[in-house]
Scaffold this active site. Sequence first.
Site, PDB file in Angstrom:
ATOM      1  N   GLU A 249       0.825  -1.202   0.000  1.00  0.00           N
ATOM      2  CA  GLU A 249       0.000   0.000   0.000  1.00  0.00           C
ATOM      3  C   GLU A 249       0.857   1.248   0.000  1.00  0.00           C
ATOM      4  O   GLU A 249       1.970   1.239   0.530  1.00  0.00           O
ATOM      5  CB  GLU A 249      -0.868   0.035   1.273  1.00  0.00           C
ATOM      6  N   LYS A 251       2.291   4.442   1.431  1.00  0.00           N
ATOM      7  CA  LYS A 251       2.483   4.879   2.812  1.00  0.00           C
ATOM      8  C   LYS A 251       2.318   6.391   2.834  1.00  0.00           C
ATOM      9  O   LYS A 251       3.220   7.130   2.464  1.00  0.00           O
ATOM     10  CB  LYS A 251       3.867   4.476   3.322  1.00  0.00           C
ATOM     11  N   ARG A 256      -1.958   9.402  11.629  1.00  0.00           N
ATOM     12  CA  ARG A 256      -2.757   8.178  11.785  1.00  0.00           C
ATOM     13  C   ARG A 256      -3.994   8.498  12.601  1.00  0.00           C
ATOM     14  O   ARG A 256      -3.906   9.153  13.639  1.00  0.00           O
ATOM     15  CB  ARG A 256      -1.895   7.148  12.524  1.00  0.00           C
ATOM     16  N   ARG A 271      -2.616   8.696  17.167  1.00  0.00           N
ATOM     17  CA  ARG A 271      -1.745   7.561  17.430  1.00  0.00           C
ATOM     18  C   ARG A 271      -1.480   7.401  18.929  1.00  0.00           C
ATOM     19  O   ARG A 271      -1.246   6.320  19.411  1.00  0.00           O
ATOM     20  CB  ARG A 271      -0.432   7.806  16.694  1.00  0.00           C
ATOM     21  N   GLU A 301      -5.010   7.149   7.340  1.00  0.00           N
ATOM     22  CA  GLU A 301      -4.045   8.236   7.492  1.00  0.00           C
ATOM     23  C   GLU A 301      -4.659   9.500   6.904  1.00  0.00           C
ATOM     24  O   GLU A 301      -5.197   9.478   5.805  1.00  0.00           O
ATOM     25  CB  GLU A 301      -2.762   7.865   6.736  1.00  0.00           C
ATOM     26  N   PHE A 341      -7.186   2.302   5.644  1.00  0.00           N
ATOM     27  CA  PHE A 341      -6.448   1.076   5.349  1.00  0.00           C
ATOM     28  C   PHE A 341      -6.798  -0.116   6.242  1.00  0.00           C
ATOM     29  O   PHE A 341      -6.267  -1.195   6.055  1.00  0.00           O
ATOM     30  CB  PHE A 341      -4.938   1.318   5.332  1.00  0.00           C
ATOM     31  N   ARG A 417       4.353  -3.945  17.670  1.00  0.00           N
ATOM     32  CA  ARG A 417       5.137  -3.647  16.473  1.00  0.00           C
ATOM     33  C   ARG A 417       5.709  -4.968  16.009  1.00  0.00           C
ATOM     34  O   ARG A 417       6.790  -5.365  16.396  1.00  0.00           O
ATOM     35  CB  ARG A 417       6.260  -2.664  16.819  1.00  0.00           C
ATOM     36  N   LYS A 423       7.450  -1.400   6.862  1.00  0.00           N
ATOM     37  CA  LYS A 423       7.478  -0.164   6.086  1.00  0.00           C
ATOM     38  C   LYS A 423       8.746  -0.089   5.254  1.00  0.00           C
ATOM     39  O   LYS A 423       9.820  -0.489   5.703  1.00  0.00           O
ATOM     40  CB  LYS A 423       7.335   1.050   7.002  1.00  0.00           C
TER      41      LYS A 423
HETATM   42  P1  ATP Z   1       5.502   4.188  13.853  1.00  0.00           P
HETATM   43  O1  ATP Z   1       4.060   4.570  13.741  1.00  0.00           O
HETATM   44  O2  ATP Z   1       5.834   2.944  13.081  1.00  0.00           O
HETATM   45  O3  ATP Z   1       6.050   4.196  15.219  1.00  0.00           O
HETATM   46  P2  ATP Z   1       6.010   6.681  12.532  1.00  0.00           P
HETATM   47  O4  ATP Z   1       4.874   7.366  13.132  1.00  0.00           O
HETATM   48  O5  ATP Z   1       7.309   7.388  12.358  1.00  0.00           O
HETATM   49  O6  ATP Z   1       6.372   5.312  13.222  1.00  0.00           O
HETATM   50  P3  ATP Z   1       6.327   5.353  10.254  1.00  0.00           P
HETATM   51  O7  ATP Z   1       7.346   4.541  10.927  1.00  0.00           O
HETATM   52  O8  ATP Z   1       6.825   6.250   9.199  1.00  0.00           O
HETATM   53  O9  ATP Z   1       5.504   6.198  11.193  1.00  0.00           O
HETATM   54  O10 ATP Z   1       5.221   4.361   9.657  1.00  0.00           O
HETATM   55  C1  ATP Z   1       4.077   3.863  10.277  1.00  0.00           C
HETATM   56  C2  ATP Z   1       2.915   4.796  10.056  1.00  0.00           C
HETATM   57  O11 ATP Z   1       2.633   4.941   8.680  1.00  0.00           O
HETATM   58  C3  ATP Z   1       1.571   4.327  10.594  1.00  0.00           C
HETATM   59  O12 ATP Z   1       1.460   4.524  11.966  1.00  0.00           O
HETATM   60  C4  ATP Z   1       0.602   5.171   9.819  1.00  0.00           C
HETATM   61  O13 ATP Z   1       0.420   6.398  10.489  1.00  0.00           O
HETATM   62  C5  ATP Z   1       1.326   5.467   8.523  1.00  0.00           C
HETATM   63  N1  ATP Z   1       0.707   4.898   7.328  1.00  0.00           N
HETATM   64  C6  ATP Z   1       0.598   5.536   6.139  1.00  0.00           C
HETATM   65  N2  ATP Z   1       0.027   4.779   5.212  1.00  0.00           N
HETATM   66  C7  ATP Z   1      -0.267   3.597   5.803  1.00  0.00           C
HETATM   67  C8  ATP Z   1      -0.869   2.393   5.353  1.00  0.00           C
HETATM   68  N3  ATP Z   1      -1.285   2.245   4.097  1.00  0.00           N
HETATM   69  N4  ATP Z   1      -1.011   1.385   6.252  1.00  0.00           N
HETATM   70  C9  ATP Z   1      -0.584   1.522   7.521  1.00  0.00           C
HETATM   71  N5  ATP Z   1       0.000   2.637   7.998  1.00  0.00           N
HETATM   72  C10 ATP Z   1       0.170   3.667   7.166  1.00  0.00           C
END
Ligand code: ATP
Length: 583
Positions: A249, A251, A256, A271, A301, A341, A417, A423
Amino acid sequence: MWYSELVEAYEKIEATTKRLEMTDYLVELFKNTPSELLDKVVYLTQGRLYPEFVGIELGLAEKLALRAVANAAGVPVKNVESEAKRVGDVGLAAEDILKKKRQATLFSGRLDVETVYGTLDKIARTTGEGSVDAKIKLLSGLLADANPKEAKYLMRTVTGRLRLGVADMTILDALAVAFASKEQRELVERAYNITSDLGYVAKLLAEEGLEGLKRCKITVGRPIRMMLAQRLTSAEETLEKLGGRAACEFKYDGERIQLHKKSDEILLFSRRLENITAQYPDVVDAARRCILAEDAIVEGECVAVDPDTGDFLPFQELMHRRRKYGIERAVKEFPASFFLFDALYDGEDLTQMPYPERRRRLEAIVREGNNFRLSEMITSDDVNEIERFFELAIESGCEGLMLKSIAEDSVYQAGARGWLWIKLKRSYQSKMAEPIDVVVVGTFMGKGRRAGTYGALLVAVYDDDRDVFPTVCKLGSGFSDKDLENLPKILEPYKIGHKHPRVESSIEADIWFTPAVVLEIIGDELTLSPVHTCAFGQIREGAGIAVRFPRFTGRFREDKAPEDATTVKEIVEMYQAQLKKIE
Ligand code: ATP
């Protein structure tokens, strides 16, 4: 139950730096708490009155709290203020002042937990005209009945600065030991993950035992702790890890949101599980029109879009929505789109179903609208196809891809996690593949142009095995003049007089902070360092891993708790990936 029993436990917890000891004190405290009070005792120990998502927060301004001390002790406000300035802690100041005062006079009355909780609750809820005086009066009343030690903790609690350093996971450990057994911890944690409410779980466990926990269900209106992703750097490796075929998907780079719908009522959770419904009236509107199920919990998101071109904008633009007033205008000036998502509930609990089934159920209950859409997705077993899709995602203004397991066991892992979501982010020009999120734990005073303000920050990552924050670098670059001006203000509430027990550092900072503020940084590369304690001894004896030439990217990650910072494990993986690239 007397409040002094709570205070006794806090004293012991504060004095230890060992997590196991901390757990033992909590076990003792929880066991001695009548079960009908257990939720309140758990919240108070966290320095709060309710779980985060309820949105009722303690945080009385220090100035007002000090006025209450003056009233209770019968001394001039300026004496209390100068004492607070001298010791740098409203709690200690109250303790000192009452000690001096109480030597002279006897005082009667003992505080019980219910009175303390009830009064703090009233203070938190009192608003509107005349509320300042009412709050001071309520607090003075409590302080008048408190002994000096109790006053110390009352003051810290009411100003939102209790910070005993007890992590949620430590409370879960203690609950399992107190009312079940270590082996049953997983069940306790599951109940927490689907209710996000430690007090509720504690009380349920104490009153109804494990059977009660087993009956615990997801409920619309109560946020579910979010499932998180691991990271890898190559599509090939990721696909392999996911069994050769995965859902891929876009990102999206935004915020979130977990969206709860109960008939016409819509709630949005961040989040960190705060209720952020008020910030996104446009998403609320769209959800009412576009979600066909009567009751549902879905995730997606929210991304800022350029009103002129429809292009995605950087994540920071959403910060315009973080305001109390003028939201309607912000919605017009800074529109956003929501990309869904996942579906967790559609009248039935979906969290234990495999991802393809959840996605099917999501598609069945969503009628797409302009700013309310499903995430772009392909299912593929072909690395080339995934790489092309990745490029497309980047071109569309996304950060990369999320690859998700489609196996039979690809359940929604609340609060975890795991390796079911991975990712894949875009590489940057520098050798360090991507930015990381770090926690500020200390600072060094500046010299030259920065004299009188902060020169560099001492920052750490999170060790989730040991629940500590080892340092990873000093950070002095990338700050704008405005950042430099704001930093002391942002960090002021977290100042402490010594290194925080959960911080691991071999360097002495000029000022220490409770780990709270999360920043995003990028560096040139990861190097071995004798000074920093991140992954110490894991790659080479006597060395940790540090970020070389770190720069602040400009992103304050207010949406992240310190425990959400990049982990030591991730740093080790990034270090190893970097070695591979160099070879
Ligand atoms: P994390 O949430 O993993 O601690 P982070 O906030 O820095 O770290 P990333 O590590 O960049 O975020 O990636 C995870 C986040 O990506 C998810 O929490 C969500 O907010 C976002 N995201 C974007 N698109 C999607 C998707 N298609 N499916 C799941 N998450 C997605």
